[in-house]
Design a protein around this motif. Structure first.
Motif, PDB file in Angstrom:
ATOM      1  N   MET A 270       0.865  -1.203   0.000  1.00 41.38           N
ATOM      2  CA  MET A 270       0.000   0.000   0.000  1.00 41.38           C
ATOM      3  C   MET A 270       0.897   1.247   0.000  1.00 41.38           C
ATOM      4  O   MET A 270       1.764   1.388   0.866  1.00 41.38           O
ATOM      5  N   PRO A 271       0.725   2.164  -0.963  1.00 46.04           N
ATOM      6  CA  PRO A 271       1.566   3.375  -0.968  1.00 46.04           C
ATOM      7  C   PRO A 271       1.452   4.133   0.347  1.00 46.04           C
ATOM      8  O   PRO A 271       0.368   4.230   0.935  1.00 46.04           O
ATOM      9  N   GLY A 272       2.572   4.649   0.828  1.00 44.30           N
ATOM     10  CA  GLY A 272       2.555   5.456   2.051  1.00 44.30           C
ATOM     11  C   GLY A 272       2.543   4.652   3.330  1.00 44.30           C
ATOM     12  O   GLY A 272       2.377   5.226   4.406  1.00 44.30           O
ATOM     13  N   VAL A 273       2.703   3.325   3.222  1.00 41.41           N
ATOM     14  CA  VAL A 273       2.717   2.477   4.420  1.00 41.41           C
ATOM     15  C   VAL A 273       4.088   1.825   4.548  1.00 41.41           C
ATOM     16  O   VAL A 273       4.625   1.300   3.576  1.00 41.41           O
ATOM     17  N   THR A 274       4.656   1.892   5.748  1.00 44.82           N
ATOM     18  CA  THR A 274       5.942   1.239   6.027  1.00 44.82           C
ATOM     19  C   THR A 274       5.732   0.207   7.136  1.00 44.82           C
ATOM     20  O   THR A 274       5.161   0.530   8.185  1.00 44.82           O
ATOM     21  N   VAL A 275       6.196  -1.014   6.883  1.00 45.30           N
ATOM     22  CA  VAL A 275       6.090  -2.073   7.890  1.00 45.30           C
ATOM     23  C   VAL A 275       7.357  -2.050   8.746  1.00 45.30           C
ATOM     24  O   VAL A 275       8.475  -2.087   8.224  1.00 45.30           O
ATOM     25  N   LEU A 276       7.177  -1.936  10.057  1.00 44.76           N
ATOM     26  CA  LEU A 276       8.287  -1.991  11.026  1.00 44.76           C
ATOM     27  C   LEU A 276       7.939  -3.115  11.993  1.00 44.76           C
ATOM     28  O   LEU A 276       7.124  -2.926  12.897  1.00 44.76           O
ATOM     29  N   ASP A 277       8.498  -4.298  11.789  1.00 42.13           N
ATOM     30  CA  ASP A 277       7.979  -5.436  12.544  1.00 42.13           C
ATOM     31  C   ASP A 277       9.050  -6.483  12.811  1.00 42.13           C
ATOM     32  O   ASP A 277       9.152  -7.486  12.119  1.00 42.13           O
ATOM     33  N   ASP A 278       9.860  -6.231  13.827  1.00 40.56           N
ATOM     34  CA  ASP A 278      10.848  -7.215  14.257  1.00 40.56           C
ATOM     35  C   ASP A 278      10.837  -7.257  15.784  1.00 40.56           C
ATOM     36  O   ASP A 278      11.644  -6.584  16.445  1.00 40.56           O
ATOM     37  N   PRO A 279       9.880  -8.020  16.351  1.00 39.33           N
ATOM     38  CA  PRO A 279       9.723  -8.005  17.812  1.00 39.33           C
ATOM     39  C   PRO A 279      11.018  -8.374  18.539  1.00 39.33           C
ATOM     40  O   PRO A 279      11.325  -7.769  19.574  1.00 39.33           O
ATOM     41  N   ALA A 280      11.801  -9.295  17.971  1.00 36.79           N
ATOM     42  CA  ALA A 280      13.033  -9.717  18.661  1.00 36.79           C
ATOM     43  C   ALA A 280      13.990  -8.544  18.830  1.00 36.79           C
ATOM     44  O   ALA A 280      14.714  -8.445  19.829  1.00 36.79           O
ATOM     45  N   GLY A 281      13.983  -7.640  17.847  1.00 30.70           N
ATOM     46  CA  GLY A 281      14.852  -6.463  17.918  1.00 30.70           C
ATOM     47  C   GLY A 281      14.144  -5.252  18.492  1.00 30.70           C
ATOM     48  O   GLY A 281      14.643  -4.136  18.372  1.00 30.70           O
ATOM     49  N   HIS A 282      12.983  -5.466  19.094  1.00 28.43           N
ATOM     50  CA  HIS A 282      12.151  -4.371  19.625  1.00 28.43           C
ATOM     51  C   HIS A 282      11.874  -3.323  18.557  1.00 28.43           C
ATOM     52  O   HIS A 282      11.880  -2.124  18.824  1.00 28.43           O
ATOM     53  N   LEU A 283      11.654  -3.804  17.342  1.00 32.84           N
ATOM     54  CA  LEU A 283      11.311  -2.892  16.252  1.00 32.84           C
ATOM     55  C   LEU A 283       9.810  -2.952  16.003  1.00 32.84           C
ATOM     56  O   LEU A 283       9.268  -4.003  15.621  1.00 32.84           O
ATOM     57  N   TYR A 284       9.164  -1.866  16.308  1.00 28.43           N
ATOM     58  CA  TYR A 284       7.730  -1.690  16.060  1.00 28.43           C
ATOM     59  C   TYR A 284       7.489  -0.181  15.988  1.00 28.43           C
ATOM     60  O   TYR A 284       8.336   0.603  16.421  1.00 28.43           O
ATOM     61  N   PRO A 285       6.368   0.235  15.413  1.00 29.58           N
ATOM     62  CA  PRO A 285       6.161   1.690  15.269  1.00 29.58           C
ATOM     63  C   PRO A 285       6.030   2.378  16.621  1.00 29.58           C
ATOM     64  O   PRO A 285       5.381   1.875  17.530  1.00 29.58           O
ATOM     65  N   LEU A 286       6.675   3.533  16.721  1.00 27.68           N
ATOM     66  CA  LEU A 286       6.614   4.363  17.932  1.00 27.68           C
ATOM     67  C   LEU A 286       6.184   5.770  17.547  1.00 27.68           C
ATOM     68  O   LEU A 286       6.647   6.304  16.529  1.00 27.68           O
ATOM     69  N   ALA A 287       5.374   6.379  18.406  1.00 32.26           N
ATOM     70  CA  ALA A 287       4.918   7.740  18.126  1.00 32.26           C
ATOM     71  C   ALA A 287       6.108   8.668  17.916  1.00 32.26           C
ATOM     72  O   ALA A 287       6.166   9.416  16.931  1.00 32.26           O
TER      73      ALA A 287
END
Ligand SMILES: NC(=O)c1ccc[n+]([C@@H]2O[C@H](COP(=O)([O-])OP(=O)(O)OC[C@H]3O[C@@H](n4cnc5c(N)ncnc54)[C@H](OP(=O)(O)O)[C@@H]3O)[C@@H](O)[C@H]2O)c1
Length: 348
Positions: A270-287
């Protein structure tokens, strides 16, 4: 960008001194929108200026005549101002992109998220609505899931920053923080309680069914944008002590099976969407790390085992940028690309 006006457009920003209006002007400049002349409008002039492309543009007090000769007007000055001035601007041949809730549910007014339903602009009659910031960051992800596996039911809880209530609310949170640091009892001049100490499960007014108007906006605006008038969707809207960027926890029941990996792939496409998803590395979207970005960030994508074909995720976006200003400018860009700035409508 294609343009039927080779010299560019006369663009007005109503609410030019506000948090969203100032950001609209920044985004117009950043994205090199073809502005021939900028008209900065607010409740009063007050000898103020706004900087645009290295020039100081005087702030003018809005009047109906302010829109004479204006091609596109971006409105961000509250609902009652929009109700009063959008018809005046449209009647003068101006395309209004309104950021308030005043026109969103009017059946004659397209409600547009740039990457989800641009074709709704074909029907515009001078006024176009920009969705609520909480709806804005949710709908592209729902659209991706609808296309991949069909939506059955959506449950969303929002964690909304104070900037969603305007510039004064940001100052209010800062004052509450200072009071806390001094060991005092914080009070709020903008919210019913001191948000610095407690998330507040109430945004906008309460409705007769016990929900809030903010929750109702997420429900009804999502249905309109997706063209799914009977979509089952429930929302809880919560104000949190964050200055900028809204977060949302979303649970979706789908019609077809979809693995988290397939959901991430659909989101990423989807244009304008970035997936940040690596729970092991504590990578998830943050405000905090989304501030200043025009992207919608999604992560924590996982199966929701409580329903058949369930997917859960966490979505974060800068409410002042994509949630308000950037989408408004993207709509303006679409109007230019689709040669719809002066769409088919009655000009008096
Ligand atoms: N902040 C967000 O994340 C967000 C997201 C989506 C939608 N919105 C909507 O955007 C609008 C503005 O939000 P904001 O955060 O930018 O608010 P803000 O910082 O309080 O700014 C309000 C702006 O509106 C102008 N204004 C107020 N009353 C007016 C009137 N009667 N006539 C003409 N101009 C008037 C103000 O001009 P003066 O400086 O002269 O007072 C100022 O430029 C609201 O409708 C809000 O619901 C905000």
């Amino acid at each position: 960008m294609g343009s039927s006006h080779p010299d560019g457009f006369v663009v007005a920003v109503l609410g030019a001194t506000g948090l969203v209006g100032r950001t609209m002007i920044t985004v117009l400049e950043e994205r090199s929108f073809p502005v021939r002349k900028l008209v900065a409008l607010a409740a009063s002039s007050g000898d103020r200026t706004i900087r645009f492309k290295g020039q100081e543009v005087p702030v003018e007090q809005v009047r109906p005549e302010s829109f004479a000769g204006v091609d596109i007007a971006l409105f961000s000055a509250g609902g009652s101002t929009s109700l009063m001035y959008a018809p005046e601007a449209a009647a003068r041949g101006c395309a209004v992109i309104d950021n308030s809730s005043a026109w969103r549910m009017d059946p004659a007014v397209p409600l547009v998220v740039s990457q989800v339903n641009p074709s709704a602009l074909l029907d515009h009659d001078g006024i176009i609505a920009n969705p609520n910031c909480s709806t804005m960051q949710l709908v592209p992800l729902l659209k991706a899931l609808e296309d991949a596996a069909g939506l059955r039911r959506v449950v969303v809880a929002t964690y909304q920053s104070v900037s969603g209530a305007g510039g004064k609310a940001v100052q209010d949170l800062q004052q509450q923080r200072e009071t806390l640091v001094r060991g005092g009892q914080p009070i709020s001049t903008q919210f019913p309680h001191a948000v610095v100490s407690s998330p507040i499960p109430a945004i906008d007014v309460f409705l007769s069914d016990g929900s809030t108007k903010e929750e109702s906006k997420v429900v009804h605006e999502s249905r309109k944008i997706l063209g799914m008038p009977s979509l089952k969707i429930a929302a809880t809207a919560v104000r949190v002590p964050v200055e900028r960027s809204h977060s949302e926890a979303v649970h979706v029941e789908l019609s077809q099976p979809l693995t988290p990996q397939e959901a991430r792939k659909a989101f990423a496409a989807m244009p304008g969407v970035t997936v940040l998803d690596d729970p092991a590395g504590h990578l998830y979207p943050l405000a905090a790390s989304s501030v200043g970005s025009d992207e919608i960030f999604v992560g924590r994508v996982r199966s929701d085992q409580s329903v058949e074909h369930g997917i859960a995720f966490w979505v974060v976006s800068d409410n002042v940028r994509k949630g308000a200003a950037t989408n408004a400018v993207q709509i303006a860009e679409l109007l230019v690309e689709m040669d719809l700035v002066h769409g088919a409508r009655h000009v008096v």
